[in-house]
Design a protein around this motif. Structure first.
Motif, mmCIF file in Angstrom:
data_model
loop_
_atom_site.group_PDB
_atom_site.id
_atom_site.type_symbol
_atom_site.label_atom_id
_atom_site.label_comp_id
_atom_site.label_asym_id
_atom_site.label_seq_id
_atom_site.Cartn_x
_atom_site.Cartn_y
_atom_site.Cartn_z
ATOM 1 N N GLU A 1 0.827 -1.208 0.000
ATOM 2 C CA GLU A 1 0.000 0.000 0.000
ATOM 3 C C GLU A 1 0.860 1.256 0.000
ATOM 4 O O GLU A 1 0.564 2.235 -0.688
ATOM 5 N N ARG A 2 1.924 1.238 0.804
ATOM 6 C CA ARG A 2 2.814 2.403 0.884
ATOM 7 C C ARG A 2 3.483 2.659 -0.464
ATOM 8 O O ARG A 2 3.598 3.807 -0.900
ATOM 9 N N LEU A 3 3.906 1.595 -1.147
ATOM 10 C CA LEU A 3 4.515 1.753 -2.474
ATOM 11 C C LEU A 3 3.514 2.341 -3.472
ATOM 12 O O LEU A 3 3.855 3.221 -4.259
ATOM 13 N N GLU A 4 2.281 1.854 -3.436
ATOM 14 C CA GLU A 4 1.257 2.372 -4.342
ATOM 15 C C GLU A 4 0.955 3.840 -4.048
ATOM 16 O O GLU A 4 0.766 4.639 -4.962
ATOM 17 N N GLU A 5 0.912 4.187 -2.766
ATOM 18 C CA GLU A 5 0.656 5.573 -2.376
ATOM 19 C C GLU A 5 1.770 6.498 -2.867
ATOM 20 O O GLU A 5 1.516 7.564 -3.424
ATOM 21 N N LYS A 6 3.015 6.070 -2.677
ATOM 22 C CA LYS A 6 4.160 6.871 -3.124
ATOM 23 C C LYS A 6 4.159 7.013 -4.643
ATOM 24 O O LYS A 6 4.418 8.088 -5.175
ATOM 25 N N ALA A 7 3.905 5.933 -5.341
ATOM 26 C CA ALA A 7 3.894 5.967 -6.806
ATOM 27 C C ALA A 7 2.761 6.849 -7.324
ATOM 28 O O ALA A 7 2.913 7.527 -8.346
ATOM 29 N N GLY A 8 1.644 6.877 -6.627
ATOM 30 C CA GLY A 8 0.515 7.705 -7.033
ATOM 31 C C GLY A 8 0.829 9.188 -7.014
ATOM 32 O O GLY A 8 0.225 9.980 -7.746
ATOM 33 N N LYS A 9 1.789 9.598 -6.199
ATOM 34 C CA LYS A 9 2.164 11.006 -6.117
ATOM 35 C C LYS A 9 2.897 11.485 -7.364
ATOM 36 O O LYS A 9 3.036 12.689 -7.581
ATOM 37 N N LEU A 10 3.368 10.561 -8.184
ATOM 38 C CA LEU A 10 4.091 10.939 -9.403
ATOM 39 C C LEU A 10 3.163 11.498 -10.475
ATOM 40 O O LEU A 10 3.640 12.077 -11.449
ATOM 41 N N THR A 11 1.868 11.356 -10.311
ATOM 42 C CA THR A 11 0.926 11.837 -11.330
ATOM 43 C C THR A 11 0.944 13.352 -11.470
ATOM 44 O O THR A 11 0.483 13.874 -12.474
ATOM 45 N N LYS A 12 1.495 14.057 -10.497
ATOM 46 C CA LYS A 12 1.551 15.520 -10.596
ATOM 47 C C LYS A 12 2.499 15.986 -11.703
ATOM 48 O O LYS A 12 2.475 17.153 -12.076
ATOM 49 N N PHE A 13 3.296 15.075 -12.246
ATOM 50 C CA PHE A 13 4.255 15.439 -13.287
ATOM 51 C C PHE A 13 3.688 15.287 -14.689
ATOM 52 O O PHE A 13 4.405 15.412 -15.669
ATOM 53 N N GLY A 14 2.432 14.988 -14.811
ATOM 54 C CA GLY A 14 1.840 14.910 -16.140
ATOM 55 C C GLY A 14 1.240 13.557 -16.412
ATOM 56 O O GLY A 14 0.933 12.786 -15.508
ATOM 57 N N ARG A 15 1.095 13.276 -17.668
ATOM 58 C CA ARG A 15 0.429 12.047 -18.106
ATOM 59 C C ARG A 15 1.407 10.888 -18.118
ATOM 60 O O ARG A 15 2.259 10.785 -18.988
#
Length: 118
Positions: A18-32
């Motif tokens: 879950e923590r890995l998925e949460e961290k990876a989800g934050k990368l969406t701020k950089f675009g598509r």
């Protein structure tokens, strides 16, 4: 966006996943972003984490990091991938070259070379 987490030699606890998925989800701020693949490996008390991020228009970013814990290695790897994504985003947004930020015109008020226009 797809987030794929794989573990070599072992299994991750649900809280770690879950923590890995949460961290990876934050990368969406950089675009598509098309997909994020995270590979983890633990051997001899050391964690290896690798992020592979696929963005639109054939751009792939890869970062690998090792650390004493999964969290430490993930945070360091995430910092590397964020740096790559930030630099790429700035590069494509600044596609017209360096534009002066002063708001004035790009031309100097006087001649470029002394002696011209005399």
């Amino acid at each position: 966006m797809q987030i794929k987490i794989s573990t070599r030699h072992g299994e991750l606890a649900p809280a770690q996943r879950e923590r890995l998925e949460e961290k990876a989800g934050k990368l969406t701020k950089f675009g598509r972003l098309m997909s994020i693949e995270i590979a983890t490996l633990q051997e001899k008390g050391v964690w290896n984490v690798e992020f592979q991020v696929s963005a639109e228009h054939k751009n792939d970013f890869v970062a690998t990091e090792t650390g004493p814990t999964l969290e430490a290695a993930t945070d360091q790897c995430l910092h590397k991938i964020e740096t790559q994504l930030r630099r790429y985003k700035e590069k494509i947004q600044n596609h017209k070259g360096d534009v002066p930020q002063s708001g004035g015109s790009a031309r100097a008020t006087g001649p470029e070379h002394p002696g011209e226009g005399d």
